[in-house]
Every structure is written in structure tokens, then in C-alpha cells.
Enzyme design. Structure first.
Site, PDB file in Angstrom:
ATOM      1  N   SER A 199       0.843  -1.195   0.000  1.00 39.23           N
ATOM      2  CA  SER A 199       0.000   0.000   0.000  1.00 39.23           C
ATOM      3  C   SER A 199       0.883   1.251   0.000  1.00 39.23           C
ATOM      4  O   SER A 199       1.709   1.416  -0.892  1.00 39.23           O
ATOM      5  CB  SER A 199      -0.969  -0.042   1.190  1.00 39.23           C
ATOM      6  OG  SER A 199      -1.987   0.910   1.038  1.00 39.23           O
ATOM      7  N   GLU A 241      -8.873  -4.825  -4.972  1.00 37.23           N
ATOM      8  CA  GLU A 241      -8.147  -3.845  -4.148  1.00 37.23           C
ATOM      9  C   GLU A 241      -9.088  -2.935  -3.363  1.00 37.23           C
ATOM     10  O   GLU A 241      -8.771  -2.497  -2.263  1.00 37.23           O
ATOM     11  CB  GLU A 241      -7.218  -2.990  -5.023  1.00 37.23           C
ATOM     12  CG  GLU A 241      -5.984  -3.714  -5.526  1.00 37.23           C
ATOM     13  CD  GLU A 241      -4.923  -3.919  -4.452  1.00 37.23           C
ATOM     14  OE1 GLU A 241      -5.211  -3.689  -3.265  1.00 37.23           O
ATOM     15  OE2 GLU A 241      -3.805  -4.327  -4.805  1.00 37.23           O
ATOM     16  N   HIS A 281      -7.512  -5.628  -0.448  1.00 32.92           N
ATOM     17  CA  HIS A 281      -6.302  -4.850  -0.167  1.00 32.92           C
ATOM     18  C   HIS A 281      -5.668  -5.358   1.134  1.00 32.92           C
ATOM     19  O   HIS A 281      -6.329  -5.450   2.162  1.00 32.92           O
ATOM     20  CB  HIS A 281      -6.697  -3.377  -0.030  1.00 32.92           C
ATOM     21  CG  HIS A 281      -5.540  -2.428   0.026  1.00 32.92           C
ATOM     22  ND1 HIS A 281      -4.679  -2.243  -1.030  1.00 32.92           N
ATOM     23  CD2 HIS A 281      -5.108  -1.589   1.005  1.00 32.92           C
ATOM     24  CE1 HIS A 281      -3.771  -1.335  -0.707  1.00 32.92           C
ATOM     25  NE2 HIS A 281      -4.006  -0.933   0.525  1.00 32.92           N
TER      26      HIS A 281
END
Length: 561
Positions: free
Chosen positions: A221, A353, A466
Site C-alpha cells: 500500500s 483492491e 487490499h
């Protein structure tokens, strides 16, 4: 302690033959550090663990909004056996992110402090010999406003793959990225902390059995974005030799901006400072206590979007900025000029995601909102500044993704896919192509698996959310136990891929599915219950968005927040 991974912490001398007879003490340039030995069940070689090793001076007082300085030396043996505080952040959100992502079996109670420039080291090396093992330096995620080192236990990766794992911290939020856009506070302090940690690794890691000539940086991330920024930054040249970006690159929407002056002025005003000049803002904010800056942080409502007022006044992140130091130019320009650190590079995304964790944390789209194409268009227009989308492109995108269905749940899924493509999918492919075209070895993956550790609140339809790959990369199925053989094998495979890459700049190895290089054929690996090769990840989406965004003036989305 779980059955699968009984972790034995040896706080006294070892009695078993072949084990060290005393606790590990290692020399650093600043002074000696004391660690502890930890063993994973089934492995005879213990890992020496050092927690909270300082790599820079505490960034307090005049060092707030300033480059990190080398740590002061000490003359005693420093006890580095307990977790350091995480960098200042919203403590509630920080604890939530930790509990969602950690590979620990138990949830640990976190502490936060502005004095946070520390790193954790996990080394399986025999410290009585001169081992030179590959070094893997993890940069945590959290939107540059949340997260910390101690969420990620490097024990399983270090033990299984015989690598030195270093987990670093860096200043976050206002403390890490406040920028007036001039010499008074250029910003990117958090990235300068990352560079300082890499310098520390170069200077010291050989004493921990690591090879300073074989350093891999990897992150997820905002950590993946940080890795990508360091790949593009002249400051990080020769400080690392391979790189892995998981679900985040320097083109990730919202995390890199050309100018953040409007945000600096808002921070000043919310803090009760005058925003007339850069000098006055910086002087006033340096006088604030850590608690006062935390109060400002909470008032900024980071990680959320104001969909009722003027969304341009809503700041979910305090982003990386074009500072002329870490980033001499915008990432797009550096990529186009092919003038960056062309190290072997793995770039990957997850299948969904924007599946659950990010929409939930950002309350975007609002959970109670019934979505039709008109509502979706309005919603995207209110966040177009964050997604770097020109407003005129939004109806075209909504028409393509939502496909005229009346089912609000289906519409929501398609909107989440659209946002996932814009923020993660498309930028990751563009960065990979740029890296490949500069002549560097590049690999891509898409992670397609739902971990058993997923929150019970996450819908069962979300696969590859994610952050989901972190459990496998850090061996959570081994450390936490209670999972299937399939999930344990997936974790072992991913750790092997990552460590092979750290060793050789190539993830392939005996007994593993073949991972093709990302060349003109654009082969990549789909990683999941079935792991297989595929081609042209997000090719159609990249073509669609590239054509659509061609109507947008270059960098228009970067000129302001």
C-alpha cells in the site's frame, strides 16, 4: 500459543547443544544492542530478534519537519527486546489497522509517540560467524498516516527462508509529510526517514549477519508506494538492490501530489496558527505539543471523504510531494526519462483492491447508499480530485463499468472495481511497463485468495482484498495456526518466491510454479489456491483509462489537493 507455531522465547541461556549460550549482543556504529533468541517449532536454528533499535535521533523540537539526523552514540549495552512505540497517528484507527493486518496470534496493545525512528531486526545468522545473508527491509502501509513496524513479525519469513528481515518505521501524517512547498518545510520527511534507515542498514547490517550488498526493499500500500518512490529517487541510489511493491506505486492516485500548500494552510488554521507565511506556519506548528498535533490530525478526518461539503477541502492523506529532493520531478516524468534505479522489481496487485477494508475505513461509497449510475457519477465527481479524474471523463467511465444494471449491489461491486482499477490496477501496470522499458528486470502478480484470517465482517464474495497478501508474505498461517494445509502451502510458496527474489533478483526456483518475466508479452503470475501464469494484466483497463485520461491536461490532478 497455537499448536502450529509454538514460539519459545529464550530469555535465559540455552541448554540444548549447539544453541548460543548467552543472549545476542551486537555492535552498531552507535553502540552495542542486546536482543533475544526466538525459535519457531520444528527449526533448530533460533532467530536473534532486536526490537526498537534507533536509526536516527528522536525527531523532536527543531527536528520536527526536518531531515532525520544520525542517532546519538551510547556507551552501555542498549536493551532492544521490547517493541518501540509506533509513530504518532490516530490511535483508534492505528489499532484497527494493526488488528486487521497483523500476523501475530495475539493482538498487542499499541503505543504511539513522536519519538519513533526505530527498526526491528530478525536474523537467523550465526552471530559468532561472518554470515552474509540477504536482507529484506519492510516498509509498512497505512496511507502515510497509519501503521508501524511491530504489526509485522519477521520470525516466520526469517526462519523459513534464512534471510535477515528488517522492519522500519517512518514519520506519518503531519509529522511525516507536512509541506509548505518551499525551503521552510519541503515535506517528505517520512521518505527521508526511510532513506536514513537504509543508510543505517548499509552501515550496520553486516554485524547482524546480513549482506549490505544484497538489500531488497518491499512494502504494501503506502509502503509499496514508498518503495516505488525510492526506486525513482536519486537519494536512494545504491542503498538497495531489488524492490517489491505490493498494492501501491508512485502513480497511486492520491498519494503523490505536485503541491500541497492548501493542505499546509488548512493544518495551520485547524491548529490555531496563522497561515500568512511559510515561516510563521512552521514556527507555530513546531511549538505545538504532540497531543495538540494529534488533535489537529483527528480534526482533519484522515482516511475519510467529506461527500456533503466541498470535497476539495477533504484530505484523506497527507501525501508525498514534489520536493526537489526525494523527488526531483513528478514520477511520470522520471519514468518517461528512464532515469532511475533500474533494479529488479516485482509489482503486484490484489484481485479486489477496493473490495472491503478501504471502502469500510473511508466510508466510501457510504454503506447505506443505494447506487445507480447517476448516484455513482455524482459520488465520483465529489472525489475526482482524489482519484485524479477529470470530471468530464466520469460519465464515460460509469457507463463502461456499471453497464446499465438496476441492481444496486451489482452497481456497488462495479463501482468498487472501477475505483480499484483507477487507484491501484492501472497505475501498477503503467509503472511496471515503465520499469521494463528502462531495461530493468520486472515481474508482476495478481493475488487471488481470501485468507482465513479475514474479518468476519468482510463479505464472503471479497477475494483478494487490499492487504490480503501480507498474511502469506509474513507467514501468518504458520505463526497463527488453525488454518488449512492449502493456506500454509500458499504462504510457504510466497515466502519462497519473495526470498528467492531477494537472493537472486529472480523469484523462480525448484518446486515452484514458473513466474514469467514481465516483458513485451506481459506475462504475470496469478497467485492463489491455483497459481498459474497469465498474460496482459489489466490490459483493456489500462487502454481504456489511458485513452480517457488523454483528455486531461498533464499533471492537472497534481496541481492541488
Amino acid at each position: 500459543m497455537c499448536l502450529y507455531a509454538l514460539i519459545l522465547v529464550f530469555l535465559a541461556a540455552f541448554t540444548a547443544g549447539g544453541h548460543p549460550s548467552s543472549l545476542p549482543v551486537v555492535d552498531t556504529l552507535q553502540g552495542k544492542v542486546l536482543g533475544k533468541y526466538v525459535s519457531l517449532e520444528g527449526f533448530t536454528q533460533p532467530v536473534a530478534v532486536f526490537l526498537g533499535v534507533p536509526f536516527a535521533k528522536p525527531p523532536l523540537g527543531s527536528l520536527r519537519f526536518a531531515p532525520p539526523q544520525p542517532a546519538e552514540p551510547w556507551s552501555f549495552v542498549k536493551n532492544t527486546t521490547s517493541y518501540p512505540p509506533m509513530c504518532s497517528q490516530d490511535p483508534v484507527a492505528g489499532q484497527i489497522v494493526n488488528d486487521l493486518l497483523t500476523n501475530w496470534e495475539e493482538n498487542i496493545s499499541l503505543q504511539f509517540s513522536e519519538d519513533c525512528l526505530y527498526l526491528n531486526i530478525y536474523t537467523p545468522a550465526d552471530l559468532t560467524k561472518r554470515d552474509r545473508l540477504p536482507v529484506m527491509v519492510w516498509i509498512h502501509g497505512g496511507g502515510l498516516v497509519l501503521g508501524g513496524a511491530s504489526t509485522y513479525d519477521g520470525l516466520a519469513l526469517s526462519t523459513h527462508e534464512n534471510v535477515v528481515v528488517v522492519v522500519i518505521q517512518y514519520r506519518l501524517g503531519i509529522w511525516g509529510f507536512f509541506s509548505t512547498g518551499d525551503e521552510h518545510s519541503r515535506g517528505n520527511w517520512g521518505h527521508l526517514d526511510q532513506v536514513a534507515a537504509l543508510h543505517w542498514v548499509q552501515d550496520n547490517i553486516d554485524n547482524f549477519g546480513g549482506d549490505p550488498g544484497s538489500v531488497t526493499i518491499f512494502g504494501e500500500s503506502a509502503g509499496g508506494e514508498s518503495v516505488s518512490v525510492l526506486v525513482l529517487s536519486p537519494l536512494a541510489k545504491n542503498l538497495f538492490h531489488k524492490a517489491i511493491s505490493e498494492s501501491g506505486v508512485a502513480l497511486t492516485a492520491g498519494l503523490v501530489k505536485k503541491n500541497t500548500r492548501p493542505l499546509a494552510e488548512k493544518i495551520a488554521v485547524v491548529s490555531g496558527c496563522k497561515s500568512t507565511t511559510s515561516a510563521s506556519m512552521v514556527h507555530c506548528l513546531r511549538q505545538k505539543t504532540e497531543e495538540e498535533l494529534l488533535e489537529t490530525t483527528l480534526k482533519l478526518n484522515l482516511f475519510s471523504l467529506d461527500l456533503h461539503g466541498d470535497s476539495r477541502q477533504s484530505y484523506p492523506f497527507v501525501p508525498t510531494v514534489l520536493d526537489g529532493v526525494v523527488l526531483p520531478k513528478m514520477p511520470e516524468e522520471i519514468l518517461a526519462e528512464k532515469d532511475f534505479n533500474t533494479v529488479p522489481y516485482i509489482v503486484g496487485i490484489n484481485k479486489q483492491e477496493f473490495g472491503w477494508i478501504l471502502p469500510t475505513m473511508m466510508n466510501y461509497p457510504p454503506s447505506d447508499m443505494k447506487l445507480d449510475p447517476m448516484t455513482a457519477t455524482s459520488l465520483l465527481k465529489k472525489s475526482s480530485f482524489l482519484l485524479n479524474l477529470p470530471e468530464e471523463a466520469i460519465p464515460v467511465a460509469v457507463e463502461k463499468y456499471l453497464r446499465h444494471t438496476d441492481d444496486p449491489d451489482r452497481n456497488k461491486d462495479q463501482l468498487l472495481e472501477l475505483i480499484g482499477d483507477v487507484i491501484f490496477g492501472v497505475p501498477s501496470v503503467i509503472v511496471s511497463r515503465g520499469h521494463r522499458d528502462a531495461g530493468a528486470r520486472t515481474y508482476m502478480y495478481e493475488f487471488q485468495y481470501r485468507p482465513s484470517f479475514s474479518s468476519k465482517m468482510k463479505p464472503s464474495t471479497v477475494v483478494g482484498d487490499h492487504g490480503d497478501e501480507i498474511y502469506s508474505v509474513f507467514g501468518a498461517p504458520i505463526l497463527r495456526g488453525g488454518t488449512s494445509k492449502e493456506e500454509i502451502n500458499l504462504s510457504k510458496m510466497m515466502m519462497k518466491f519473495w526470498a528467492n527474489f531477494a537472493r537472486n533478483g529472480n523469484p523462480n526456483g525448484q518446486g515452484l510454479p514458473h513466474w514469467p518475466e514481465y516483458d513485451q508479452k506481459e506475462g504475470y503470475l496469478q497467485i492463489g489456491a491455483t497459481t498459474q501464469q497469465a498474460q496482459k494484466l489489466k490490459e483493456k483497463e489500462v487502454a481504456f483509462w489511458s485513452e480517457l485520461l488523454a483528455m486531461k491536461p498533464l499533471h492537472a490532478g497534481h496541481t492541488e489537493l
